[in-house]
Design a protein around this motif. Structure first.
Motif, PDB file in Angstrom:
ATOM      1  N   PRO A 172      11.038 -35.159  42.406  1.00  0.00           N
ATOM      2  CA  PRO A 172      11.959 -34.082  42.027  1.00  0.00           C
ATOM      3  C   PRO A 172      11.243 -32.990  41.248  1.00  0.00           C
ATOM      4  CG  PRO A 172      12.257 -35.979  40.597  1.00  0.00           C
ATOM      5  CD  PRO A 172      11.296 -36.409  41.666  1.00  0.00           C
ATOM      6  N   THR A 173      11.768 -31.768  41.325  1.00  0.00           N
ATOM      7  CA  THR A 173      11.250 -30.647  40.547  1.00  0.00           C
ATOM      8  C   THR A 173      12.271 -30.272  39.481  1.00  0.00           C
ATOM      9  OG1 THR A 173      12.210 -28.987  42.021  1.00  0.00           O
ATOM     10  CG2 THR A 173       9.999 -29.772  42.547  1.00  0.00           C
ATOM     11  N   ALA A 174      11.833 -29.499  38.521  1.00  0.00           N
ATOM     12  CA  ALA A 174      12.703 -29.133  37.401  1.00  0.00           C
ATOM     13  C   ALA A 174      13.918 -28.334  37.858  1.00  0.00           C
ATOM     14  CB  ALA A 174      11.908 -28.339  36.365  1.00  0.00           C
ATOM     15  N   GLY A 175      13.777 -27.578  38.928  1.00  0.00           N
ATOM     16  CA  GLY A 175      14.871 -26.737  39.382  1.00  0.00           C
ATOM     17  C   GLY A 175      15.864 -27.429  40.288  1.00  0.00           C
ATOM     18  N   GLY A 176      15.707 -28.720  40.521  1.00  0.00           N
ATOM     19  CA  GLY A 176      16.661 -29.441  41.353  1.00  0.00           C
ATOM     20  C   GLY A 176      16.193 -29.661  42.771  1.00  0.00           C
ATOM     21  N   GLY A 177      14.981 -29.242  43.109  1.00  0.00           N
ATOM     22  CA  GLY A 177      14.455 -29.451  44.442  1.00  0.00           C
ATOM     23  C   GLY A 177      13.519 -30.641  44.478  1.00  0.00           C
ATOM     24  N   VAL A 178      12.659 -30.673  45.494  1.00  0.00           N
ATOM     25  CA  VAL A 178      11.684 -31.751  45.616  1.00  0.00           C
ATOM     26  C   VAL A 178      10.360 -31.193  46.115  1.00  0.00           C
ATOM     27  CG1 VAL A 178      13.447 -33.506  46.114  1.00  0.00           C
ATOM     28  CG2 VAL A 178      12.281 -32.326  48.012  1.00  0.00           C
ATOM     29  N   VAL A 179       9.283 -31.927  45.833  1.00  0.00           N
ATOM     30  CA  VAL A 179       7.970 -31.680  46.406  1.00  0.00           C
ATOM     31  C   VAL A 179       7.554 -32.952  47.122  1.00  0.00           C
ATOM     32  CG1 VAL A 179       5.530 -31.262  45.940  1.00  0.00           C
ATOM     33  CG2 VAL A 179       7.265 -29.980  44.692  1.00  0.00           C
ATOM     34  N   ALA A 180       7.117 -32.817  48.370  1.00  0.00           N
ATOM     35  CA  ALA A 180       6.682 -33.958  49.170  1.00  0.00           C
ATOM     36  C   ALA A 180       5.199 -33.801  49.489  1.00  0.00           C
ATOM     37  CB  ALA A 180       7.504 -34.056  50.451  1.00  0.00           C
ATOM     38  N   ASP A 181       4.399 -34.768  49.048  1.00  0.00           N
ATOM     39  CA  ASP A 181       2.966 -34.778  49.299  1.00  0.00           C
ATOM     40  C   ASP A 181       2.607 -35.904  50.262  1.00  0.00           C
ATOM     41  OD1 ASP A 181       2.133 -32.637  47.602  1.00  0.00           O
ATOM     42  OD2 ASP A 181       2.493 -33.931  45.884  1.00  0.00           O
ATOM     43  N   ARG A 182       1.368 -35.903  50.691  1.00  0.00           N
ATOM     44  CA  ARG A 182       0.739 -36.811  51.656  1.00  0.00           C
ATOM     45  C   ARG A 182       0.809 -36.172  53.042  1.00  0.00           C
ATOM     46  NH1 ARG A 182       1.840 -43.066  51.674  1.00  0.00           N
ATOM     47  NH2 ARG A 182      -0.088 -42.908  52.888  1.00  0.00           N
ATOM     48  N   GLY A 183      -0.129 -36.534  53.875  1.00  0.00           N
ATOM     49  CA  GLY A 183      -0.126 -36.006  55.227  1.00  0.00           C
ATOM     50  C   GLY A 183      -0.828 -34.673  55.367  1.00  0.00           C
ATOM     51  N   GLY A 184      -1.552 -34.218  54.313  1.00  0.00           N
ATOM     52  CA  GLY A 184      -2.360 -33.022  54.459  1.00  0.00           C
ATOM     53  C   GLY A 184      -1.687 -31.714  54.125  1.00  0.00           C
ATOM     54  N   THR A 185      -0.339 -31.693  54.061  1.00  0.00           N
ATOM     55  CA  THR A 185       0.396 -30.460  53.779  1.00  0.00           C
ATOM     56  C   THR A 185       1.478 -30.753  52.747  1.00  0.00           C
ATOM     57  OG1 THR A 185       0.032 -29.599  56.013  1.00  0.00           O
ATOM     58  CG2 THR A 185       1.847 -28.638  54.776  1.00  0.00           C
ATOM     59  N   THR A 186       1.577 -29.916  51.727  1.00  0.00           N
ATOM     60  CA  THR A 186       2.604 -30.078  50.702  1.00  0.00           C
ATOM     61  C   THR A 186       3.873 -29.350  51.130  1.00  0.00           C
ATOM     62  OG1 THR A 186       0.953 -30.253  48.946  1.00  0.00           O
ATOM     63  CG2 THR A 186       3.188 -29.638  48.297  1.00  0.00           C
ATOM     64  N   ILE A 187       4.994 -30.035  51.032  1.00  0.00           N
ATOM     65  CA  ILE A 187       6.293 -29.477  51.402  1.00  0.00           C
ATOM     66  C   ILE A 187       7.139 -29.352  50.142  1.00  0.00           C
ATOM     67  CG2 ILE A 187       8.412 -29.862  52.722  1.00  0.00           C
ATOM     68  CD1 ILE A 187       6.633 -31.600  54.629  1.00  0.00           C
TER      69      ILE A 187
END
Length: 327
Positions: A246-261
């Motif tokens: 989770p991010t502070a603003g209520g979203g998410v960050v997804a890592d792994r697989g070579g590209t950050t989403i």
């Protein structure tokens, strides 16, 4: 029925993201793809592509930009999907990843600010494992589909199998996909031979024109989505092996697989694709800024670039629509 038709259309569209050094990213996705071991211990899904629907000024500036033709393997293409629906996109392709830019009117029933994200398998059969994981993540009725492509002779060719977690969305959808062997076997797809048994990967699917351009791959993507669309996307990312935080603003960050989403939760009227970042094939000495409608592509210095998009302008942003298509 209308929602399902829109989802199929989205699939057809592609259905449409940083490392400082080429060497640091060059092997990241490929290394993950080549890992051995049981599915539970390896990444199953990888960023494939993302798309956004923008105002006509931005879409037209992208389409007619001489610079983008030097920056990336650039193509403007009209595609025909399974049900005869067509869409016109502007594609920037790298080694394993790509992106699509659409203008309002390029995709049927798709409003300004709509966006989509595709994650795909590298090994034949991994999509089935993703499906097996979804119930434990709360997805009991996923929407499975098979997308075809018509090369112009009226005969649809199986393109890829895919899955959405739901057919209920606001303006953004995430789907998982696995390329079909029939597509790789068709010479019109201009794909590459397999690098290992069961290879259905992105590098095999995309051409090698990127070698003669600056852009090598997408390293991150940032998209503003509604809370409902965010909630529907997270289970699929988790099922594919992404590390979702989770991010502070209520979203998410997804890592792994070579590209950050990164997916940011916003009110419906503020949805839209916000940024791509890229790793380049080589470092550039001077910073180059290219203004493209209501967006700015900044290249260098070094082996990186970023493309920032302003919030959607005009009537229609955030109105009901689904992913434009999947290709």
């Amino acid at each position: 029925m209308l929602l399902r038709r829109k989802l199929r259309t989205t699939l057809a569209l592609t259905v449409t993201l940083a490392a400082a050094l080429v060497g640091a990213t060059k092997g990241s996705a490929s290394t993950a793809r080549a890992e051995e071991g049981p599915p539970r211990e390896r990444q199953l899904l990888f960023y494939n592509h993302a798309y956004g629907v923008f105002d006509r000024e931005t879409a037209d500036a992208v389409e007619h930009s001489p610079y983008l033709r030097k920056f990336a393997d650039f193509e403007v293409r009209t595609t025909t999907g399974a049900d005869g629906t067509t869409w016109t996109g502007r594609y920037l392709k790298g080694r394993e990843t790509y992106l699509e830019i659409f203008g309002v009117g390029d995709v049927p029933d798709t409003a300004l600010g709509s966006a989509g994200l595709a994650v795909s398998t590298e090994r034949d059969g991994d999509l089935a494992t993703v499906l097996e994981r979804l119930p434990e993540l709360g997805v009991t009725d996923p929407l499975e589909f098979r997308q075809t492509r018509d090369f112009g002779d009226g005969v649809p060719v199986p393109w890829f199998d895919g899955v959405f977690t739901t057919d209920q969305y606001d303006a953004f959808g995430t789907w998982a996909m696995e390329y079909r062997p029939e597509y790789f076997a068709d010479p019109r797809g201009r794909t590459e031979p397999p690098s290992y048994p069961g290879d259905v990967g992105r590098e095999r699917y995309l051409p090698d024109v990127y070698r003669d351009r600056l852009m090598r791959d997408v390293t991150s993507v940032r998209i503003a989505v509604t809370a409902r669309d965010l909630e529907n996307s997270v289970p699929l990312l988790r099922a594919g092996g992404f590390d979702v935080r989770p991010t502070a603003g209520g979203g998410v960050v997804a890592d792994r697989g070579g590209t950050t989403i990164r997916l940011d939760a916003v009110p419906r009227e503020r949805v839209g694709l916000r940024q791509f970042t890229f790793v380049l094939n080589e470092a550039v000495k001077k910073r180059h800024v290219e203004r493209l409608g209501h967006s700015t592509l900044t290249v260098g210095p070094g082996a990186r670039a970023a493309w920032d998009f302003e919030e959607p302008r005009g009537t229609g942003a955030g109105q009901p629509s689904g992913p434009a298509r999947q290709d």
